[in-house]
Design a protein around this motif. Structure first.
Motif, short mmCIF file in Angstrom:
data_model
loop_
_atom_site.label_atom_id
_atom_site.label_comp_id
_atom_site.label_asym_id
_atom_site.label_seq_id
_atom_site.Cartn_x
_atom_site.Cartn_y
_atom_site.Cartn_z
N ALA A 1 38.25 57.30 90.66
CA ALA A 1 37.47 56.06 90.60
C ALA A 1 35.99 56.35 90.41
O ALA A 1 35.33 55.77 89.54
CB ALA A 1 37.70 55.25 91.87
N TRP A 2 35.45 57.26 91.22
CA TRP A 2 34.03 57.56 91.10
C TRP A 2 33.70 58.23 89.78
O TRP A 2 32.61 58.04 89.22
CB TRP A 2 33.57 58.42 92.28
N SER A 3 34.64 58.99 89.25
CA SER A 3 34.43 59.61 87.94
C SER A 3 34.23 58.54 86.88
O SER A 3 33.37 58.66 86.00
CB SER A 3 35.63 60.49 87.58
N ARG A 4 35.01 57.46 86.97
CA ARG A 4 34.89 56.37 86.00
C ARG A 4 33.68 55.49 86.30
O ARG A 4 32.96 55.07 85.39
CB ARG A 4 36.17 55.53 86.01
N LEU A 5 33.44 55.21 87.57
CA LEU A 5 32.31 54.37 87.94
C LEU A 5 30.98 55.00 87.53
O LEU A 5 30.03 54.30 87.16
CB LEU A 5 32.32 54.10 89.45
N LEU A 6 30.91 56.32 87.61
CA LEU A 6 29.69 57.04 87.25
C LEU A 6 29.67 57.48 85.79
O LEU A 6 28.73 58.13 85.34
CB LEU A 6 29.52 58.27 88.16
N ASN A 7 30.75 57.13 85.08
CA ASN A 7 30.84 57.44 83.65
C ASN A 7 30.69 58.94 83.39
O ASN A 7 29.94 59.38 82.49
CB ASN A 7 29.76 56.67 82.87
N ILE A 8 31.41 59.72 84.19
CA ILE A 8 31.29 61.17 84.12
C ILE A 8 31.68 61.74 82.75
O ILE A 8 31.03 62.65 82.23
CB ILE A 8 32.14 61.83 85.22
N ASP A 9 32.74 61.19 82.15
CA ASP A 9 33.18 61.70 80.85
C ASP A 9 32.07 61.58 79.80
O ASP A 9 31.87 62.48 78.98
CB ASP A 9 34.43 60.97 80.38
#
Length: 209
Positions: free
Chosen positions: A110-118
């Motif tokens: 979730a945090w990976s997506r919320l922070l737009n890590i990709d």
């Protein structure tokens, strides 16, 4: 391996090289530091957060079974959102679910997506690897990092193995951070305040590659 020329730093550099080598070699089964952990059934001693208890956990109560079922349903809802993320991103429903709390099983995703890590990773290809290698060559506080890694969540099932996979990942993150932000604390190359937070970046699924 590239070294700083300042003779005062060379002993620390050599010591750092030895420590880094130990992490790269990984965990040795049967190491004295692990004795006791490898002899028990982790499933019987680790609570729902993965924290090892001194005594065997009691049988699961009806209330806990109900809570786990509820958590499982919430987790499935998040997985459905992940499958169609553009639809839910920046929506009221997403905000509401974050406010209720992100289930532990999908918190990293979730945090990976919320922070737009990709997106950040695609804009900085190879950045993490470069910072990690730079930190290994020039960081003067590898010993300090090792002490912090070895004392991080010592009773958590992810960190009980000395030089295990999770400790390796945490060490890599902190070494890279020491190179990325060398002025995090005046006179130091690494912020000690970062390590408990960094511990949850890797285990929860945010890729650092």
């Amino acid at each position: 391996m590239e070294m700083d020329e300042d003779p005062d730093t060379l002993p620390a550099q050599r010591q750092g090289n030895i420590i880094i080598t130990k992490y790269e070699q990984g965990h040795r089964a049967g190491a004295a530091v692990d004795m006791g952990h490898e002899q028990i059934n982790i499933g019987k001693y680790a609570n729902h957060l993965g924290i090892m208890q001194e005594t065997e956990l009691p049988p699961i109560r009806a209330l806990e079974v109900k809570q786990r079922r509820k958590e499982s349903k919430r987790t499935n809802k998040w997985l459905k959102m992940f499958a169609d993320w553009p639809k839910y991103r920046n929506t009221k429903k997403l905000s509401q679910r974050v406010y209720k709390g992100i289930p532990l099983a999908v918190r990293g995703q979730a945090w990976s997506r919320l922070l737009n890590i990709d997106k950040i990773k695609s804009q900085n290809p190879g950045k993490y690897k470069a910072m990690k290698e730079k930190g290994k060559r020039s960081s003067r506080i590898i010993h300090r990092i090792q002490l912090d890694v070895s004392s991080t969540l010592q009773n958590h099932m992810m960190f009980i193995q000395r030089f295990g996979v999770r400790q390796q990942e945490l060490c890599d993150i902190l070494v890279a951070y020491s190179a990325y932000n060398p002025v995090s604390i005046p006179g130091q190359r690494y912020s000690w305040a970062m390590y408990p937070y960094s511990a949850w970046v890797s285990p929860e699924g945010v890729s650092t590659s």
